[in-house]
Scaffold this motif. Structure first.
Motif, short mmCIF file in Angstrom:
data_model
loop_
_atom_site.label_atom_id
_atom_site.label_comp_id
_atom_site.label_asym_id
_atom_site.label_seq_id
_atom_site.Cartn_x
_atom_site.Cartn_y
_atom_site.Cartn_z
N TYR A 40 -23.84 -2.96 -7.35
CA TYR A 40 -23.59 -2.90 -8.79
C TYR A 40 -24.45 -1.87 -9.49
CZ TYR A 40 -20.26 -6.59 -8.46
OH TYR A 40 -19.14 -7.31 -8.14
N ARG A 85 -18.53 -2.06 -4.43
CA ARG A 85 -18.39 -3.47 -4.76
C ARG A 85 -17.30 -4.06 -3.88
NH1 ARG A 85 -18.39 -3.16 -11.32
NH2 ARG A 85 -20.26 -1.87 -11.49
N PHE A 86 -17.56 -5.23 -3.37
CA PHE A 86 -16.65 -5.77 -2.37
C PHE A 86 -15.21 -5.89 -2.86
CE2 PHE A 86 -16.04 -7.31 1.73
CZ PHE A 86 -15.19 -8.39 1.70
N PRO A 87 -14.97 -6.38 -4.07
CA PRO A 87 -13.57 -6.43 -4.52
C PRO A 87 -12.91 -5.05 -4.53
CG PRO A 87 -14.97 -7.72 -5.97
CD PRO A 87 -15.88 -6.97 -5.06
N LEU A 99 -13.78 -2.58 -2.51
CA LEU A 99 -13.61 -2.26 -1.10
C LEU A 99 -12.30 -2.86 -0.59
CD1 LEU A 99 -14.99 -0.91 1.29
CD2 LEU A 99 -16.18 -3.02 1.75
N THR A 124 -5.79 -10.77 0.74
CA THR A 124 -5.88 -11.90 -0.20
C THR A 124 -6.82 -12.96 0.33
OG1 THR A 124 -3.58 -11.47 -0.73
CG2 THR A 124 -4.53 -13.48 -1.59
N LEU A 173 -9.28 -12.46 2.31
CA LEU A 173 -10.64 -11.94 2.19
C LEU A 173 -11.15 -12.12 0.77
CD1 LEU A 173 -10.25 -8.75 4.37
CD2 LEU A 173 -11.60 -10.75 4.91
N ARG A 174 -10.26 -11.92 -0.21
CA ARG A 174 -10.68 -12.11 -1.60
C ARG A 174 -11.13 -13.53 -1.85
NH1 ARG A 174 -6.18 -8.54 -3.12
NH2 ARG A 174 -7.23 -6.57 -3.47
N ILE A 204 0.35 -12.80 -5.45
CA ILE A 204 -0.75 -12.45 -6.35
C ILE A 204 -0.67 -10.96 -6.63
CG2 ILE A 204 -3.23 -12.37 -6.60
CD1 ILE A 204 -3.46 -14.72 -4.81
N ARG A 205 -0.51 -10.63 -7.89
CA ARG A 205 -0.42 -9.23 -8.25
C ARG A 205 -1.72 -8.78 -8.89
NH1 ARG A 205 3.08 -12.23 -10.20
NH2 ARG A 205 5.20 -12.39 -9.39
N LEU A 206 -2.16 -7.59 -8.47
CA LEU A 206 -3.39 -7.08 -9.07
C LEU A 206 -3.10 -5.96 -10.05
CD1 LEU A 206 -6.10 -6.93 -6.32
CD2 LEU A 206 -5.89 -8.52 -8.19
N THR A 207 -4.01 -5.78 -10.99
CA THR A 207 -3.86 -4.70 -11.94
C THR A 207 -4.93 -3.65 -11.68
OG1 THR A 207 -5.29 -5.89 -13.44
CG2 THR A 207 -2.94 -6.15 -13.75
N ARG A 208 -4.99 -2.66 -12.53
CA ARG A 208 -5.97 -1.58 -12.43
C ARG A 208 -5.97 -0.93 -11.06
NH1 ARG A 208 -11.52 -3.50 -14.23
NH2 ARG A 208 -11.09 -5.08 -12.65
#
Lengths: 347, 257, 245
Positions: B11, B129-131, B133, B148, B150-151, B219-223
């Motif tokens: 971070y 940052r792991f997310p 990665l 997913t 892993l998240r 699960i949909r991710l943004t950005r």
């Protein structure tokens, strides 16, 4: 069970981890095993989605967190040394082999990416050795030995054999993969025997822990056993000393066999030593009898621990013991001496 | 949980931290492949250290951190390397006039490559940052189901590890860290059983919470990730560097040096 | 009088193992009301909230905005009713806070731009803008509680249900939470043991015991009624009495 040197509040310092590093493999071998493991994982994913509510499958990740947390619980072996659960066979018994393999794979990936335990390119081999093989093979053996509705004795035997087979088979893959790559030229028989021998001990501990956990769950929360719940009757007497003794005996016998096999390797090793003179480079200079050959044999003299005992098995054992002692010393010195701290304030 | 280890440096901010995770993953992967593609007795040239060194220095990752964590995961490699040193007796030419036991050459080359490889991996892990990665991995083709998982693993790792610690402390408060081996093993197994049940319950509750917010199976991710100029530059520079290094090795090998 | 936002008639719910949790509940909540729900442990508070949010489907009728909640209709109200669980760790399941806040809006099918707007609005409402890139385990308990609320607010529900919102909070965080909730415009049903919080936020309170609503009226009257409170295992609370701050 893997062994460790415990530090009160640090992540356990894993001593007998089988995580392979990239550098033990060649690119071809690494990529080949990655492809193999990826294919098996695809199969495992498909089967998991078939057997479990697909909407719940992402939550298998939480199971991965469980294994990490479970690995923090220690099982004392010797003062300063304790073991912890690896969990592959336990998961296979609780969740079935497909889901278990997925979970173990995700754990290995996290161990690589967050703790750098094991290399990125070695993920193929590591997932095969420590996930796919123990889960699938262990499950198959468990089901085979346990049969239907096993009682305590048979259940323990099933867990014991499944764990031993699963873990030893996985461990045995490591020498094969290393020799296949040919990066480090180590004699296969000795390497195999050392890995198998070590994991006979590790497997014994793991088998006992696995059985105890399954026993606890079948008594305290039988409904949590889900997939294989109907197979298990509440293990009435728990783990009898007779069963433990019997398993110690079996392991001791197997270990004895391994050690004697190992010792019997040394006539061959002596031969491989003398074959130095036939090695390509040496042949050219041999007729001249110059300093190079003399230098080589002097080096051999110096690296052999005791001049008379050029037997490689003895030096192999001593070498391993020295390395393990050094590792243990490092672990002890990294360990903090103070007691576990009081729980810090939450906010 | 003490995340003094995990997330510790991820971070912070630095040019390396700001690189797209995909660039870093590809760079480190390529570097690792080249490193292990060297011949069996080839010692990596000193230039190989430049790549991880730059990542670590510009990423602000202290050397002691790298050393400590390399040491922690080294036992297996060290054992193997010692093993090899003892058993591999094949004489190997080093330089113009020196012939050494093959085992020692392998030991040093493997150890050096290991240290370099670890440095690169640590650089990747501690500057990303792991997310992020995970997003990078997903983008590069790792199956979504696995990512997913892993998240969720990452998210609940700390919670469950905390619970494990509390259970351990609670038990220690009762038995003072002593007691017959048999009892301690049984109680440890019980702790694991408790953790398992709690995990199942947590998964159930989380699932309900997900449904409550409209979860329908995907699960949909943004950005989404977006490559910047710096990322292209990094990849190009890394590629050139690796080609020169590896090519140089090959050339020297051909020349029989 | 306009239709109530929430209208429940004869709601009954029994768990899989046979335990009856709700034995016939009738209640109505009008738009804009903030209603407290108090009762001893095991009285059915949480179950009631689960039924209202559509996670549990029981017997009887539950109507939200005039739409009856049946298994088939349940998806439609997902965005309209927001339930804040007792444990924030159940509700913060994504790797970063921003992802958690975005989860609901994304599932509602909003565009990327709309999702981003919802995320920033919810974050600033709960004072969490600085933590958007952080994973949940970097947040303190108070921040996690706020984050859980924010994750629900991002869906802009018309009805907000809260289960023990102040549990595990230190006095300062609790005070801040009360202020934030007081400033929100939504219709609320708050199930809580924290009578002072209920007293501060809700003009109306319902007492539930053994799966039935046993009292429903003005907060000051009900919470100040010693006999009633004692009968249902609760403490008395009166205006001006605050728990230790």
């Amino acid at each position: 069970m893997a062994g460790e040197v415990t530090a009160p509040d640090e992540r356990p310092f894993v001593m007998l981890a089988m995580h392979m590093a990239n550098e033990l493999l060649t690119p071809g071998v690494a990529v080949g095993f990655i492809a193999l493991s990826a294919a098996v994982l695809a199969l495992a994913s498909w089967q998991t989605r078939v057997r479990f509510d697909p909407a719940r499958v992402p939550l298998m990740g939480v199971m991965g967190a469980f294994v990490f947390a479970a690995q923090m619980i220690n099982f004392p072996v010797l003062p300063g040394t304790s073991g912890h659960l690896v969990g592959a066979v336990l998961l296979a018994i609780l969740l079935g082999p497909h889901a278990a393999t997925l979970v173990m794979a995700s754990i290995l990936i996290v161990q690589c990416l967050i703790f750098q335990d094991g290399g990125l390119l070695a993920l193929g081999t590591n997932i095969l050795n420590m996930g796919i093989i123990p889960c699938y093979l262990g499950y198959a053996v468990f089901v085979g030995v346990a049969g239907r509705q096993p009682r305590a004795g048979r259940l323990y035997a099933a867990v014991f054999v499944a764990t031993m087979v699963g873990m030893v088979a996985g461990a045995a893959m490591v020498p094969l993969e290393v020799v296949l790559s040919g990066v480090a030229a180590v004699p296969l028989p000795q390497f195999l025997l050392i890995m198998i021998g070590l994991h006979l001990l590790v497997g014994l501990g793991e088998a006992i822990i696995t059985f105890l956990v399954v026993g606890y769950l079948s008594k305290a929360r039988p409904e949590s056993l889900g997939l294989v719940g109907e197979r298990l009757q509440p293990a009435g007497a728990g783990l009898s000393s007779g069963a433990v003794l019997a398993s110690f005996l079996v392991v001791a016998l197997l270990l004895g066999g391994v050690v004697s096999l190992f010792a019997s390797q040394f006539p061959d090793a002596l031969e491989s030593r003398t074959s130095v003179e036939d090695a390509p480079g040496a042949a050219m200079v041999k007729p001249n009898e110059n300093e190079i050959i003399v230098g080589v044999s002097e080096l051999q003299e110096r690296t052999a621990p005791l001049p008379d005992y050029k037997s490689t098995s003895f030096s192999g054992v001593v070498g391993t013991l020295i390395t393990l002692s050094v590792v243990w010393l490092i672990g002890v010195s990294l360990r903090r001496r103070r007691q576990e701290p009081a729980e810090p304030a939450r906010e | 949980m003490h995340h003094h280890y995990i997330d510790r440096f991820a971070y912070q901010d630095s040019p390396i931290h700001r690189l797209d995770p995909r660039a870093k993953i590809l760079g480190v992967l390529a570097y690792s492949v080249v490193l292990i593609s060297l011949g069996r007795h080839e010692l990596p040239a000193a230039w190989y250290a430049v790549f991880p060194a730059i990542l670590l220095l510009w990423g602000g990752i202290p050397l002691w951190f790298v050393a400590k964590h390399t040491l922690i995961v080294s036992p297996f490699v060290v054992c193997l390397v010692v093993f090899s040193a003892i058993f591999d007796a094949e004489p190997v030419r080093v330089g113009a006039s020196l012939t050494v036991r093959g085992g020692w050459v392998t030991a040093s080359t493997v150890m050096i490559r290991f240290i370099l490889g670890m440095a690169a991996l640590i650089a990747l892990a501690s500057t990303t940052r792991f997310p992020e990665l995970l997003k990078g991995l997903e983008n590069l083709g790792v199956p979504r189901l696995l990512v997913t998982q892993l998240r969720f693993l990452y998210r609940y790792l700390f919670l469950l590890a905390d619970q494990a610690m509390h259970l351990r402390q609670a038990r220690r408060a009762r038995d003072g860290g002593r007691g017959p081996l048999r009892w301690r093993w049984r109680s440890s197994a019980g702790l694991i059983g408790v953790l398992f049940v709690r995990t199942l319950e947590q998964a159930e509750r989380t699932h309900l919470a997900m449904i409550a917010r409209g979860y329908d199976g995907t699960i949909r991710l943004t950005r989404p990730l977006r490559f910047q100029d710096a990322d292209w530059l990094f990849l190009a520079a890394t590629a050139a560097y690796l080609i020169l290094l590896r090519g140089g090795h090959a050339l020297r090998g051909l020349a029989g040096v | 009088m306009s239709d109530p936002l929430l209208d429940i008639q004869g709601l009954a719910y029994t768990y899989a193992d046979g335990t009856p949790a709700l034995r016939g509940v009738d209640l109505a909540v009008a738009e804009g009301e903030k209603v407290g729900l108090v009762g001893p442990n095991g009285s059915g508070k949480s179950t009631l909230l689960m039924c209202v949010s559509g996670l549990f489907i029981g017997k009887g009728t539950v109507r939200v905005e005039g739409v009856e909640l049946t298994s088939s209709r349940v998806k439609a109200i997902r965005g309209r009713v927001g339930l804040v669980f007792q444990s924030p760790d159940d509700q913060l399941f994504m790797p970063t806070l921003a992802d958690d806040l975005a989860f609901g809006p994304v599932n509602l099918g909003l565009s990327d731009a709309q999702v981003q707007q919802r995320v920033s609005e919810a974050a600033s409402q709960m004072s969490l803008t600085a933590m958007l890139d952080r994973p949940p385990h970097h947040l303190s308990m108070g921040q996690k509680r706020n984050a859980a609320i924010a994750s629900v607010l991002a869906m802009q529900p018309v009805l907000l249900l809260m289960d023990e919102p102040s549990s595990n909070l230190d006095p300062r965080s609790r005070r801040r939470l009360i202020e934030v909730l007081a400033s929100l415009d939504a219709t609320m049903v708050i199930a809580a043991h924290d009578l002072a919080l209920v007293g501060r936020l809700c003009r109306r309170v319902m007492v539930i015991d053994e799966g039935r609503i046993v009292a429903d009226g003005a907060t000051t009257e009900i919470l100040g009624n010693a006999t009633l409170m004692k009968e249902h295992g609760l403490e008395v609370w009166q205006q001006g009495t605050e728990s230790v701050e």
